[in-house]
Write a protein that holds these residues in place. Structure first.
Motif, PDB file in Angstrom:
ATOM      1  N   THR A   4      15.854 -15.077  69.140  1.00 13.83           N
ATOM      2  CA  THR A   4      14.921 -13.991  69.391  1.00 13.83           C
ATOM      3  C   THR A   4      13.767 -14.108  68.411  1.00 13.83           C
ATOM      4  N   PHE A   5      12.573 -14.183  68.930  1.00 18.39           N
ATOM      5  CA  PHE A   5      11.392 -14.323  68.103  1.00 18.39           C
ATOM      6  C   PHE A   5      10.431 -13.180  68.386  1.00 18.39           C
ATOM      7  N   LYS A   6       9.643 -12.862  67.400  1.00 15.98           N
ATOM      8  CA  LYS A   6       8.565 -11.903  67.617  1.00 15.98           C
ATOM      9  C   LYS A   6       7.481 -12.602  68.417  1.00 15.98           C
ATOM     10  N   THR A   7       6.610 -11.813  69.001  1.00 14.91           N
ATOM     11  CA  THR A   7       5.595 -12.363  69.898  1.00 14.91           C
ATOM     12  C   THR A   7       4.200 -11.968  69.446  1.00 14.91           C
ATOM     13  N   ILE A   8       3.290 -12.919  69.525  1.00 10.57           N
ATOM     14  CA  ILE A   8       1.855 -12.661  69.356  1.00 10.57           C
ATOM     15  C   ILE A   8       1.224 -12.923  70.714  1.00 10.57           C
ATOM     16  N   VAL A   9       0.543 -11.921  71.261  1.00  8.23           N
ATOM     17  CA  VAL A   9      -0.124 -12.066  72.550  1.00  8.23           C
ATOM     18  C   VAL A   9      -1.620 -12.151  72.298  1.00  8.23           C
ATOM     19  N   ILE A  10      -2.239 -13.196  72.813  1.00  7.42           N
ATOM     20  CA  ILE A  10      -3.687 -13.366  72.717  1.00  7.42           C
ATOM     21  C   ILE A  10      -4.254 -13.044  74.091  1.00  7.42           C
ATOM     22  N   ILE A  11      -5.039 -11.976  74.155  1.00  4.14           N
ATOM     23  CA  ILE A  11      -5.655 -11.581  75.418  1.00  4.14           C
ATOM     24  C   ILE A  11      -7.033 -12.223  75.477  1.00  4.14           C
ATOM     25  N   LEU A  12      -7.204 -13.098  76.455  1.00  3.52           N
ATOM     26  CA  LEU A  12      -8.459 -13.828  76.608  1.00  3.52           C
ATOM     27  C   LEU A  12      -9.502 -12.946  77.282  1.00  3.52           C
ATOM     28  N   GLU A  13     -10.745 -13.212  76.976  1.00  2.00           N
ATOM     29  CA  GLU A  13     -11.846 -12.365  77.442  1.00  2.00           C
ATOM     30  C   GLU A  13     -11.948 -12.310  78.960  1.00  2.00           C
ATOM     31  N   SER A  14     -12.035 -13.444  79.614  1.00  2.00           N
ATOM     32  CA  SER A  14     -12.091 -13.451  81.074  1.00  2.00           C
ATOM     33  C   SER A  14     -11.711 -14.837  81.567  1.00  2.00           C
ATOM     34  N   PRO A  15     -11.034 -14.904  82.696  1.00  2.00           N
ATOM     35  CA  PRO A  15     -10.619 -16.210  83.209  1.00  2.00           C
ATOM     36  C   PRO A  15     -11.783 -16.978  83.826  1.00  2.00           C
ATOM     37  N   HIS A  16     -11.681 -18.283  83.782  1.00  2.00           N
ATOM     38  CA  HIS A  16     -12.645 -19.156  84.443  1.00  2.00           C
ATOM     39  C   HIS A  16     -12.114 -19.449  85.848  1.00  2.00           C
ATOM     40  N   ILE A  17     -12.995 -19.597  86.794  1.00  2.00           N
ATOM     41  CA  ILE A  17     -12.593 -19.821  88.184  1.00  2.00           C
ATOM     42  C   ILE A  17     -11.681 -21.036  88.316  1.00  2.00           C
ATOM     43  N   ASP A  18     -11.872 -22.057  87.470  1.00  2.60           N
ATOM     44  CA  ASP A  18     -11.051 -23.272  87.543  1.00  2.60           C
ATOM     45  C   ASP A  18      -9.586 -23.012  87.201  1.00  2.60           C
ATOM     46  N   GLU A  19      -9.306 -21.929  86.480  1.00  2.00           N
ATOM     47  CA  GLU A  19      -7.921 -21.615  86.124  1.00  2.00           C
ATOM     48  C   GLU A  19      -7.087 -21.291  87.358  1.00  2.00           C
ATOM     49  N   TYR A  20      -7.735 -20.982  88.467  1.00  3.76           N
ATOM     50  CA  TYR A  20      -7.037 -20.612  89.695  1.00  3.76           C
ATOM     51  C   TYR A  20      -7.135 -21.706  90.763  1.00  3.76           C
ATOM     52  N   ASP A  21      -7.651 -22.876  90.381  1.00  3.49           N
ATOM     53  CA  ASP A  21      -7.831 -23.986  91.307  1.00  3.49           C
ATOM     54  C   ASP A  21      -6.622 -24.910  91.236  1.00  3.49           C
ATOM     55  N   LYS A  22      -5.772 -24.874  92.268  1.00  2.00           N
ATOM     56  CA  LYS A  22      -4.543 -25.667  92.281  1.00  2.00           C
ATOM     57  C   LYS A  22      -4.825 -27.167  92.287  1.00  2.00           C
ATOM     58  N   ALA A  23      -6.017 -27.570  92.705  1.00  2.00           N
ATOM     59  CA  ALA A  23      -6.372 -28.992  92.687  1.00  2.00           C
ATOM     60  C   ALA A  23      -6.660 -29.469  91.256  1.00  2.00           C
ATOM     61  N   LYS A  24      -7.062 -28.558  90.376  1.00  2.43           N
ATOM     62  CA  LYS A  24      -7.409 -28.924  89.000  1.00  2.43           C
ATOM     63  C   LYS A  24      -6.293 -28.621  88.009  1.00  2.43           C
ATOM     64  N   CYS A  25      -5.432 -27.665  88.321  1.00  3.45           N
ATOM     65  CA  CYS A  25      -4.364 -27.258  87.410  1.00  3.45           C
ATOM     66  C   CYS A  25      -3.035 -27.294  88.149  1.00  3.45           C
ATOM     67  N   LYS A  26      -2.045 -27.960  87.562  1.00  7.36           N
ATOM     68  CA  LYS A  26      -0.726 -28.039  88.187  1.00  7.36           C
ATOM     69  C   LYS A  26      -0.063 -26.674  88.262  1.00  7.36           C
ATOM     70  N   ILE A  27      -0.314 -25.844  87.240  1.00  9.13           N
ATOM     71  CA  ILE A  27       0.241 -24.496  87.191  1.00  9.13           C
ATOM     72  C   ILE A  27      -0.925 -23.527  87.236  1.00  9.13           C
ATOM     73  N   THR A  28      -0.932 -22.622  88.187  1.00 13.67           N
ATOM     74  CA  THR A  28      -2.013 -21.645  88.254  1.00 13.67           C
ATOM     75  C   THR A  28      -1.441 -20.240  88.183  1.00 13.67           C
ATOM     76  N   PRO A  29      -2.119 -19.302  87.551  1.00 12.81           N
ATOM     77  CA  PRO A  29      -3.295 -19.543  86.726  1.00 12.81           C
ATOM     78  C   PRO A  29      -2.913 -20.272  85.445  1.00 12.81           C
ATOM     79  N   ALA A  30      -3.862 -21.010  84.916  1.00 10.17           N
ATOM     80  CA  ALA A  30      -3.631 -21.820  83.721  1.00 10.17           C
ATOM     81  C   ALA A  30      -4.712 -21.520  82.687  1.00 10.17           C
ATOM     82  N   PRO A  31      -4.520 -20.477  81.877  1.00 10.48           N
ATOM     83  CA  PRO A  31      -5.556 -20.087  80.921  1.00 10.48           C
ATOM     84  C   PRO A  31      -5.698 -21.058  79.756  1.00 10.48           C
TER      85      PRO A  31
END
Length: 72
Positions: A4-31
């Motif tokens: 069991t580990f503590k967690t640090i969550v980094i909330i990113l400002e806004s996603p880039h459209i490429d993060e949701y492109d299955k042709a560019k990322c094997k896992i989507t969304p991929a921040p």
């Protein structure tokens, strides 16, 4: 990760459209696979250490899991 580990969550400002492109990322969304990920790889630990010094140990020593999360 085992245990069991503590967690640090980094909330990113806004996603880039490429993060949701299955042709560019094997896992989507991929921040943070581009320049943001590069900057995190090269500066996160230093920034965290600076924060801990400035806040006098607000974050306790230990093993943490880090989660990158889109704001939406």
């Amino acid at each position: 990760m085992k245990g069991t580990f503590k967690t640090i969550v980094i909330i990113l400002e806004s996603p880039h459209i490429d993060e949701y492109d299955k042709a560019k990322c094997k896992i989507t969304p991929a921040p943070a696979l581009g320049i943001t990920g590069y900057n995190l790889d090269n500066g996160f630990v230093d920034k965290l250490n600076d924060f801990m010094t400035a806040t006098e140990g607000m974050i306790k020593d230990g093993i943490y899991q880090v989660i990158l999360m889109n704001a939406i």
